[in-house]
Design an enzyme around this catalytic site. Structure first.
Site, PDB file in Angstrom:
ATOM      1  N   GLY A  59       9.190 -25.774 -24.791  1.00  0.00           N
ATOM      2  CA  GLY A  59       8.832 -24.775 -25.762  1.00  0.00           C
ATOM      3  C   GLY A  59       9.705 -23.617 -25.523  1.00  0.00           C
ATOM      4  CB  SER A  60      10.563 -21.416 -22.796  1.00  0.00           C
ATOM      5  OG  SER A  60       9.154 -21.102 -22.653  1.00  0.00           O
ATOM      6  CB  SER A 101       9.679 -19.151 -18.041  1.00  0.00           C
ATOM      7  OG  SER A 101       8.389 -19.828 -17.984  1.00  0.00           O
ATOM      8  CB  SER A 103       3.968 -20.476 -17.783  1.00  0.00           C
ATOM      9  OG  SER A 103       5.137 -20.795 -17.162  1.00  0.00           O
ATOM     10  CB  THR A 106       9.066 -22.994 -16.070  1.00  0.00           C
ATOM     11  OG1 THR A 106       8.345 -23.025 -16.884  1.00  0.00           O
ATOM     12  CG2 THR A 106      10.213 -24.010 -16.246  1.00  0.00           C
ATOM     13  NE  ARG A 153       2.557 -28.592 -28.140  1.00  0.00           N
ATOM     14  CZ  ARG A 153       1.716 -28.514 -27.272  1.00  0.00           C
ATOM     15  NH1 ARG A 153       1.670 -27.859 -25.980  1.00  0.00           N
ATOM     16  NH2 ARG A 153       0.400 -29.129 -27.324  1.00  0.00           N
ATOM     17  CD  GLU A 239       5.256 -30.272 -25.288  1.00  0.00           C
ATOM     18  OE1 GLU A 239       4.660 -29.414 -24.856  1.00  0.00           O
ATOM     19  OE2 GLU A 239       6.750 -29.915 -25.458  1.00  0.00           O
ATOM     20  CG  HIS A 255      31.146 -41.195 -35.586  1.00  0.00           C
ATOM     21  ND1 HIS A 255      32.129 -41.661 -35.977  1.00  0.00           N
ATOM     22  CD2 HIS A 255      30.725 -40.118 -36.100  1.00  0.00           C
ATOM     23  CE1 HIS A 255      32.767 -40.820 -36.997  1.00  0.00           C
ATOM     24  NE2 HIS A 255      31.595 -39.964 -37.009  1.00  0.00           N
ATOM     25  CE  LYS A 348       5.606 -26.890 -16.624  1.00  0.00           C
ATOM     26  NZ  LYS A 348       5.479 -25.972 -17.549  1.00  0.00           N
TER      27      LYS A 348
HETATM   28  O1  PA5 Z   1       5.362 -27.141 -24.592  1.00  0.00           O
HETATM   29  C1  PA5 Z   1       5.180 -27.068 -23.259  1.00  0.00           C
HETATM   30  O2  PA5 Z   1       3.995 -26.585 -22.782  1.00  0.00           O
HETATM   31  C2  PA5 Z   1       6.507 -27.187 -22.408  1.00  0.00           C
HETATM   32  O3  PA5 Z   1       7.394 -27.851 -23.155  1.00  0.00           O
HETATM   33  C3  PA5 Z   1       6.811 -25.816 -21.672  1.00  0.00           C
HETATM   34  O4  PA5 Z   1       7.274 -25.004 -22.648  1.00  0.00           O
HETATM   35  C4  PA5 Z   1       7.794 -26.102 -20.568  1.00  0.00           C
HETATM   36  O5  PA5 Z   1       7.348 -27.095 -19.677  1.00  0.00           O
HETATM   37  C5  PA5 Z   1       8.291 -24.945 -20.003  1.00  0.00           C
HETATM   38  O6  PA5 Z   1       7.290 -24.009 -19.714  1.00  0.00           O
HETATM   39  P1  PA5 Z   1       7.324 -22.482 -19.958  1.00  0.00           P
HETATM   40  O7  PA5 Z   1       7.337 -22.662 -21.234  1.00  0.00           O
HETATM   41  O8  PA5 Z   1       5.985 -21.842 -19.656  1.00  0.00           O
HETATM   42  O9  PA5 Z   1       8.625 -21.847 -19.366  1.00  0.00           O
END
Ligand code: PA5
Length: 354
Positions: A59-60, A101, A103, A106, A153, A239, A255, A348
Site C-alpha cells: 500500500g505504500s 512506509s 507504519s 517495513t 492501502r 487484501e 504479446h 512480518k
Molecule cells: O496493505 C498493507 O497492509 C500492506 O500492503 C502494507 O502497505 C505493506 O506491507 C507495507 O507496509 P507499510 O505500508 O506499513 O510500509
C-alpha cells in the site's frame, strides 16, 4: 452475505472492524489534507537531480506508481519505483529518494532508506512514524508525517500527494493545485455513485462485485495510463476480499497473455476480465483492445470502464476509486472483514522474530 444485502449497509458496515468503508468515503477529504501536508512539508535542497526513486512496499508503494505514471509525460527525469531491500546501482548523490512506509516499520523500506543514505542520495521520509520516522529525525532527513490509524492501502492520498507537492515545490511541476482540486471534487461525485447508499441497480461497483463473486478477476490496464489502476485493483481484491486476482497491461499482454485463453476450460470458465481504459490511450492501443476482445470469448465475462474526470489526476484516481469500492463489496459478498490482513501481519511477525 447475499447479493441483495449490498443495499443494506446496516448489515455489513458494523462488521468492517477497521472502517475501510469509512476510509473510502473520506478519500476526498484525505486527498485535500494530504495536499496541504505536502505543501507545508520540509523539502530537500533544490538541485539538478538526475532521477527520482520511490521506495516502499504494498500500500505504500502504489503511490510511487501513481507518481511515476502521472509524471511520465511531464518530467524530464525518470521516476522509478523500488520494491526491494536494495536500490538500483544508478542511485547516487544526484538521486532524490522518497522512502515511503505507512507504519514506518517495513524492513525492506528501512533497508532501502539506509542504502539511499549510504549512497549520498537526498532522502525524504514519508510515514506515520515508526522506525523510519525515528531514523529520519535522527538523521535530520526531511520527514513528512501523515496521520496514523487507517490501513496503509486506505491511505493512498497521504502516501502519494505529498510526493507530488514536494516535486512541485522543487520546481519539477506546476499547476498542481488545480489538478488536486479537480481530483477532490471528482472523488466527491464518484463516492455518491459507488458508496454503500447508492443502490446496486445504478452502482457499478456493486454490480461488478456481483460479477466477480466466485470468479477469478483478471484486470487489464494500459501502459502509461491505467496500468497503475489495474495493479491497484489486484492488490485491493487480494487484501480486502482475500481473493486471488491478476493484472497486466496493453500492449504487452498482446504479446503473450492473449495466447493463454485456450485452456484449461475449467479455469477459463471462471475468469472475469475487467478492462480499464483512459481517453488518452494511444489510438493503436484502442484498436488492440477492440481486436483482443474478440479473442477471449471463453472467459466468464468482461466489463470495461473508462477513466473519468476533469484532470489527469482525477482520471487516474477515478478507476482506483471504483476498484477500491468493488473490492470492499466483494469482501462483503464473501462474508469477509475487509480490513485485517492477518497473513501479512503473521509473515512480518515471523520475519521480525528471526
Ligand atoms: O496493505 C498493507 O497492509 C500492506 O500492503 C502494507 O502497505 C505493506 O506491507 C507495507 O507496509 P507499510 O505500508 O506499513 O510500509
Amino acid at each position: 452475505m447475499s447479493q441483495a444485502q449490498l443495499d443494506n449497509p446496516g448489515t455489513y458496515l458494523p462488521n468492517d472492524t477497521m472502517q475501510m468503508f469509512r476510509a473510502a468515503w473520506e478519500l476526498p477529504a484525505q486527498c485535500a489534507a494530504a495536499w496541504r501536508i505536502g505543501r507545508d512539508a520540509p523539502v530537500p535542497p533544490a538541485k539538478p537531480y538526475r532521477n527520482i526513486v520511490v521506495t516502499g512496499l504494498g500500500g505504500s508503494a502504489i503511490g510511487g506508481d501513481l507518481l511515476r505514471v502521472f509524471t511520465a509525460g511531464r518530467l524530464e527525469i525518470p521516476v522509478i519505483v523500488n520494491r526491494d531491500y536494495r536500490l538500483p546501482r544508478f542511485v547516487d548523490d544526484a538521486t532524490l529518494v522518497f522512502a515511503v512506509s505507512y507504519s514506518g516499520n517495513t524492513e525492506e523500506t528501512l533497508s532501502a532508506y539506509d542504502d539511499a543514505r549510504g549512497r549520498g542520495a537526498a532522502v525524504v521520509a514519508l510515514t506515520t512514524g515508526g522506525r523510519l520516522g525515528e531514523q529520519a529525525r535522527r538523521d535530520m532527513v526531511p520527514l513528512i508525517t501523515i496521520p496514523a490509524g487507517i490501513a496503509p492501502r486506505a491511505a493512498t492520498g497521504y502516501l502519494f500527494l505529498p510526493t507530488l507537492a514536494v516535486l512541485e515545490r522543487l520546481g519539477f511541476l506546476d499547476g498542481m493545485d488545480a489538478e488536486v482540486d479537480g481530483l477532490v471534487r471528482h472523488l466527491e461525485i464518484l463516492r455518491g455513485r459507488y458508496g454503500p447508499d447508492a443502490p446496486a441497480e445504478r452502482n457499478p461497483a456493486k454490480q461488478l462485485a456481483q460479477n466477480l463473486y466466485e470468479r477469478l478477476p483478471v484486470i487489464w490496464g494500459v501502459t502509461g495510463t491505467t496500468e497503475v489502476a489495474a495493479q491497484r485493483w489486484k492488490g485491493q481484491i487480494n487484501e480486502n476480499a482475500k481473493a486471488p486476482a491478476y493484472w497486466s497491461a496493453f500492449p504487452e499482454l498482446n504479446h503473450n497473455e492473449i495466447v493463454g485463453f485456450e485452456q484449461p476450460a475449467g479455469v477459463l470458465r471462471g475468469v472475469w476480465l475487467v478492462v480499464l481504459r483512459d481517453p488518452e490511450d494511444h489510438p493503436r492501443v484502442n484498436l488492440r483492445v477492440e481486436i483482443t476482445r474478440s479473442f477471449v470469448g471463453t472467459a466468464a465475462g468482461m466489463s470495461e470502464f473508462i477513466a473519468s474526470g476533469p484532470t489527469r489526476l482525477a482520471r487516474l484516481y477515478s478507476l482506483i476509486y471504483l476498484g477500491d469500492y468493488t473490492s470492499l463489496y466483494l469482501a462483503v459478498l464473501y462474508g469477509t472483514d475487509p480490513g485485517p490482513v492477518r497473513v501479512i501481519d503473521r509473515l512480518k511477525a515471523e520475519l521480525g522474530a528471526r
